[in-house]
Design an enzyme around this catalytic site. Structure first.
Site, mmCIF file in Angstrom:
data_model
loop_
_atom_site.group_PDB
_atom_site.id
_atom_site.type_symbol
_atom_site.label_atom_id
_atom_site.label_comp_id
_atom_site.label_asym_id
_atom_site.label_seq_id
_atom_site.Cartn_x
_atom_site.Cartn_y
_atom_site.Cartn_z
ATOM 1 N N CYS A 2 0.814 -1.232 0.000
ATOM 2 C CA CYS A 2 0.000 0.000 0.000
ATOM 3 C C CYS A 2 0.837 1.267 0.000
ATOM 4 C CB CYS A 2 -0.890 0.031 1.229
ATOM 5 S SG CYS A 2 -1.957 -1.391 1.387
ATOM 6 N N ARG A 27 5.279 0.228 -5.933
ATOM 7 C CA ARG A 27 5.189 -0.604 -4.734
ATOM 8 C C ARG A 27 4.259 -1.802 -4.936
ATOM 9 N NH1 ARG A 27 6.754 2.246 -0.082
ATOM 10 N NH2 ARG A 27 5.289 1.175 1.273
ATOM 11 N N TRP A 75 -2.810 -2.725 -1.654
ATOM 12 C CA TRP A 75 -2.358 -4.071 -2.004
ATOM 13 C C TRP A 75 -3.109 -4.998 -1.055
ATOM 14 C CZ3 TRP A 75 0.334 -8.184 0.302
ATOM 15 C CH2 TRP A 75 0.910 -9.100 -0.589
ATOM 16 N N ASN A 101 -1.627 1.597 5.702
ATOM 17 C CA ASN A 101 -0.720 0.582 5.159
ATOM 18 C C ASN A 101 -0.266 -0.271 6.337
ATOM 19 O OD1 ASN A 101 1.330 -0.910 3.994
ATOM 20 N ND2 ASN A 101 2.798 0.766 3.982
ATOM 21 N N GLY A 102 -0.439 -1.580 6.228
ATOM 22 C CA GLY A 102 -0.032 -2.470 7.330
ATOM 23 C C GLY A 102 -1.107 -3.507 7.575
ATOM 24 N N GLU A 487 19.007 -16.473 -8.486
ATOM 25 C CA GLU A 487 18.549 -15.128 -8.830
ATOM 26 C C GLU A 487 17.971 -15.092 -10.261
ATOM 27 O OE1 GLU A 487 17.791 -12.653 -7.251
ATOM 28 O OE2 GLU A 487 17.859 -10.956 -8.612
ATOM 29 N N LYS A 491 14.148 -13.982 -11.107
ATOM 30 C CA LYS A 491 13.827 -12.897 -12.053
ATOM 31 C C LYS A 491 12.810 -13.377 -13.078
ATOM 32 C CE LYS A 491 14.796 -10.289 -10.318
ATOM 33 N NZ LYS A 491 15.464 -10.119 -9.097
ATOM 34 N N GLU A 494 9.186 -14.121 -11.513
ATOM 35 C CA GLU A 494 8.368 -13.027 -10.992
ATOM 36 C C GLU A 494 7.817 -12.103 -12.074
ATOM 37 O OE1 GLU A 494 10.268 -10.466 -8.091
ATOM 38 O OE2 GLU A 494 12.166 -10.550 -9.135
ATOM 39 N N HIS A 510 20.080 -35.316 -8.069
ATOM 40 C CA HIS A 510 19.363 -35.816 -6.889
ATOM 41 C C HIS A 510 17.860 -35.532 -6.989
ATOM 42 C CE1 HIS A 510 23.155 -36.792 -5.014
ATOM 43 N NE2 HIS A 510 23.593 -35.597 -5.373
ATOM 44 N N LYS A 609 6.789 -4.038 -4.203
ATOM 45 C CA LYS A 609 8.205 -3.682 -4.147
ATOM 46 C C LYS A 609 8.706 -3.666 -2.711
ATOM 47 C CE LYS A 609 12.089 -2.283 -5.898
ATOM 48 N NZ LYS A 609 12.876 -3.344 -6.538
HETATM 49 O O1 M6R Z 1 13.606 -4.566 -0.096
HETATM 50 P P1 M6R Z 1 14.180 -5.936 0.171
HETATM 51 O O2 M6R Z 1 15.507 -6.130 -0.461
HETATM 52 O O3 M6R Z 1 14.184 -6.266 1.628
HETATM 53 O O4 M6R Z 1 13.160 -6.910 -0.530
HETATM 54 C C1 M6R Z 1 13.301 -8.293 -0.441
HETATM 55 C C2 M6R Z 1 12.444 -8.997 -1.461
HETATM 56 O O5 M6R Z 1 11.099 -8.688 -1.270
HETATM 57 C C3 M6R Z 1 12.833 -8.632 -2.902
HETATM 58 O O6 M6R Z 1 14.175 -8.871 -3.148
HETATM 59 C C4 M6R Z 1 11.984 -9.426 -3.905
HETATM 60 O O7 M6R Z 1 12.307 -10.774 -3.848
HETATM 61 C C5 M6R Z 1 12.159 -8.863 -5.313
HETATM 62 N N1 M6R Z 1 10.900 -8.779 -5.967
HETATM 63 C C6 M6R Z 1 13.070 -9.675 -6.151
HETATM 64 O O8 M6R Z 1 13.205 -9.177 -7.429
#
Ligand code: M6R
Length: 614
Positions: A2, A27, A75, A101-102, A487, A491, A494, A510, A609
């Site tokens: 949010c 966000r 959100w 927000n929360g 990673e 990427k 997501e 395995h 975000k």
């Molecule tokens: O702001 P942060 O680095 O603490 O966020 C952690 C994760 O939420 C963040 O890295 C998330 O996995 C991303 N969407 C990855 O691209």
């Protein structure tokens, strides 16, 4: 998650609020709303499911006048994304509007009590209880708005950043926070509130970050008053935001993600500025100088993070164990906080977070701190909650990251971890002169080598077209390139919604090897390092089962041309710095596949975000 924006001053609030919501779009959200008090003291609330642009269309023929207002992007947590659940929420008298927000954890309990008192609820949200509670307490105690907010927040359990507008207090916004971010901007005869500084910097650089359980009473024409839940007045120093408006825009790129991938060479230069000194062959991190004893004497390091930051933490483990000879554990913050983890005074915790607001990481830090650990933060967002909760740390200085998929922050985190391992290893005498000097020299070459990788953009875009069909992907790497595989898979999944798994290459046999057939794309990070031959053997195993191999290889390596279906050649670097080079083609590949599939790259579905709820 949010986003909150508020304005009070002498300008029309609506355009400022809408622009602010757009700045916070990164966000992640699924509905939006705005509340405005006009000159006739009418409270107009408009909400829509969908984007901020849908809200704009909806209000096009409505009264959006007023010099005070609050606005929100939601959100969804409690209740599906729809117009009723969108914020602002309104009290039954229709006098008070509130955005939040929360998560209010005891909302069900409070809701039940308020229903028994005859209060009607319209939404499924946890948020709605706050606005009803404020109105109920206002009437019950015949008190003022500030006290009612204070009382209400004393009864809620959970996380909140809120802003309240009241018809009976038309020249006031009350804002408060606990565990969710909130910043106040101070302009000329005007005030702003927002979840972060991005909606504010256009108007003023002067900000104040609220601390936990603090309330800001913002009145037109008066100085802001800060008070905490214990009714103690709090003083705050005004801070200056070092954020340039250009950094918040796409600058000619199709998406923020692509812009941020391309910014990496400059970001890494910035991150190393004043820290890596090639001429004098040294690396200086102020935190390592200031807290040398604490860090040198660490018996163990625990790295806490989530998502991409957790992946960079894994690379940190390899670096710190190799060059500092300190055992390192890398933990998901969300698991660590709910385990009876053994942490003590000889432990150093390194908390990594781009946003500096991740709820799980923040909670894990507080837990480790309470058990006596020394906390070192590695963050990007200056002034955010995590850097304020740590004993010391190092910013990555890569500038605002707007794309939900983290790219340049990952490179910045790895660079800081490499510098930390060098500086600490040098202080502990656990790194050889040869390694130390070689790594310093090579760190300085990284931006230039990244530029070379970025020249592969077109080639990777063409490759992406071939793999748009894929339903699954496997990413394999070893050593420093195992976290790169994780990673790369994150990427892709997501932003393109293709299922992808990252594994240590040798682990494939395995289990995951059962998945391999002629439809399975397998990405190998197979650069020229100590584990090269081992990775090539794993590649042969995939080839034998007809998997379609994409290999990230070192420039000039011709050996893999016959095994891999596609090779992407990247400049050679030192093994410990390879993630800074080999991650970039994977970021580009994920980006182009998602674009080919027509996905919303910068704001992928369901993702936020800044994950400010657990
Ligand atoms: O702001 P942060 O680095 O603490 O966020 C952690 C994760 O939420 C963040 O890295 C998330 O996995 C991303 N969407 C990855 O691209």
């Amino acid at each position: 998650m949010c986003g909150i924006v508020g304005y009070i001053g002498n300008k029309n609030a609506y355009p400022i609020l809408i622009k602010g919501l757009k700045r916070l779009e990164y966000r992640g959200y699924d509905s939006a709303g705005v509340a405005l008090l006009n000159s006739k003291n009418e409270l107009n609330i408009y909400k829509t499911k969908g984007k901020v642009s849908d809200l704009e269309n909806f209000v096009a023929d409505k009264d959006c006048s007023g010099t005070v207002g609050i606005a929100h992007t939601r959100w969804a947590t409690h209740g599906e994304p729809n117009k009723i659940n969108a914020h602002p929420h309104c009290s039954n008298s229709k006098n008070i509007a509130l955005i939040h927000n929360g998560i209010i954890e005891n909302y069900a309990d409070l809701k039940e009590k308020l229903i028994q008192k005859g209060i009607e609820f319209k939404s499924d949200t946890d948020t709605e209880i706050i606005v009803h509670l404020i109105e109920y307490l206002l009437q019950k105690h015949n008190t003022n708005l500030l006290s009612a907010v204070q009382l209400a927040l004393s009864s809620v359990v959970g996380a909140y950043a809120i802003a309240v507008l009241d018809k009976n207090n038309p020249d006031t916004i009350i804002a408060a926070r606990k565990s969710s971010p909130l910043v106040v901007g101070i302009g000329e005869d005007e005030f702003f509130i927002a979840s972060d500084a991005s909606p504010i910097v256009e108007y003023t650089k002067k900000v104040i970050y609220l601390d936990n359980e603090e309330i800001a009473c913002i009145r037109r024409g008066e100085e802001i008053k800060f008070i905490n839940l214990k009714n103690i007045e709090v003083q705050h120093e005004i801070q200056e935001v070092l954020l340039d408006i250009g950094q918040l825009e796409k600058g000619g790129y199709a998406h923020f993600m692509l812009k941020e991938i391309f910014e990496q060479p400059a970001c890494i230069n910035n991150c190393m500025k004043g820290r890596v000194n090639v001429a004098h062959d040294n690396i200086k991190l102020s935190a390592v100088i200031d807290y040398q004893e604490k860090l040198v004497n660490a018996k163990r390091i625990i790295i806490l993070a989530c998502g991409t930051s957790w992946h960079s933490g894994l690379i940190g483990k390899y670096l710190l164990e190799t060059y500092c000879q300190i055992p390192v554990e890398v933990e998901y913050a969300s698991e660590f906080r709910y385990r009876n983890s053994v942490v003590g005074e000889n432990d150093v915790v390194i908390a990594i977070s781009q946003s500096g607001e991740t709820a799980d990481t923040l909670a894990a830090i507080e837990l480790a701190k309470a058990k006596g650990a020394f906390i070192f933060g590695i963050c990007n967002a200056v002034g955010s909650s995590i850097p304020r909760a740590t004993h010391t740390g190092a910013y990555i200085h890569v500038g605002p990251e707007i794309g939900v998929a983290s790219t340049k922050a990952f490179s910045g985190q790895v660079t800081v971890l490499a510098m930390l391992a060098m500086a600490l290893g040098r202080s502990k005498n656990t790194i050889s002169e040869k390694d130390y000097f070689e790594i310093i020299q090579e760190l300085a070459n990284i931006p230039q080598k990244m530029e070379k990788v970025l020249q592969l953009n077109e080639e990777i875009a063409d490759l992406a077209k071939i793999f748009t069909y894929a339903k699954n992907f496997i990413y394999l790497g070893r050593g420093y390139c195992f976290p790169v595989a994780l990673e790369g898979a994150l990427k892709l999944k997501e932003i393109s919604y293709i299922h992808a798994e990252g594994y240590p290459a040798a682990e494939m046999k395995h289990g995951p090897i059962a998945l391999i057939d002629d439809e399975m794309p397998v990405v190998f990070i197979a650069t020229n390092n100590a584990l090269y031959e081992k990775v090539v053997s794993n590649m042969q195993e995939v080839k034998a089962r007809k998997g379609r191999i994409i290999a990230i290889i070192s420039e000039g390596d011709t050996k893999l041309n016959d095994i891999a279906d596609f090779c992407i050649e990247v400049p050679q670097t030192l093994e410990c710095l390879e993630p800074l080079i080999t991650t970039i083609p994977l970021q580009l590949m994920a980006y182009h596949i998602a674009v080919c599939k027509g996905k919303n790259v910068d704001q992928p579905r369901n993702l936020a975000k800044s994950v400010t709820v657990e």
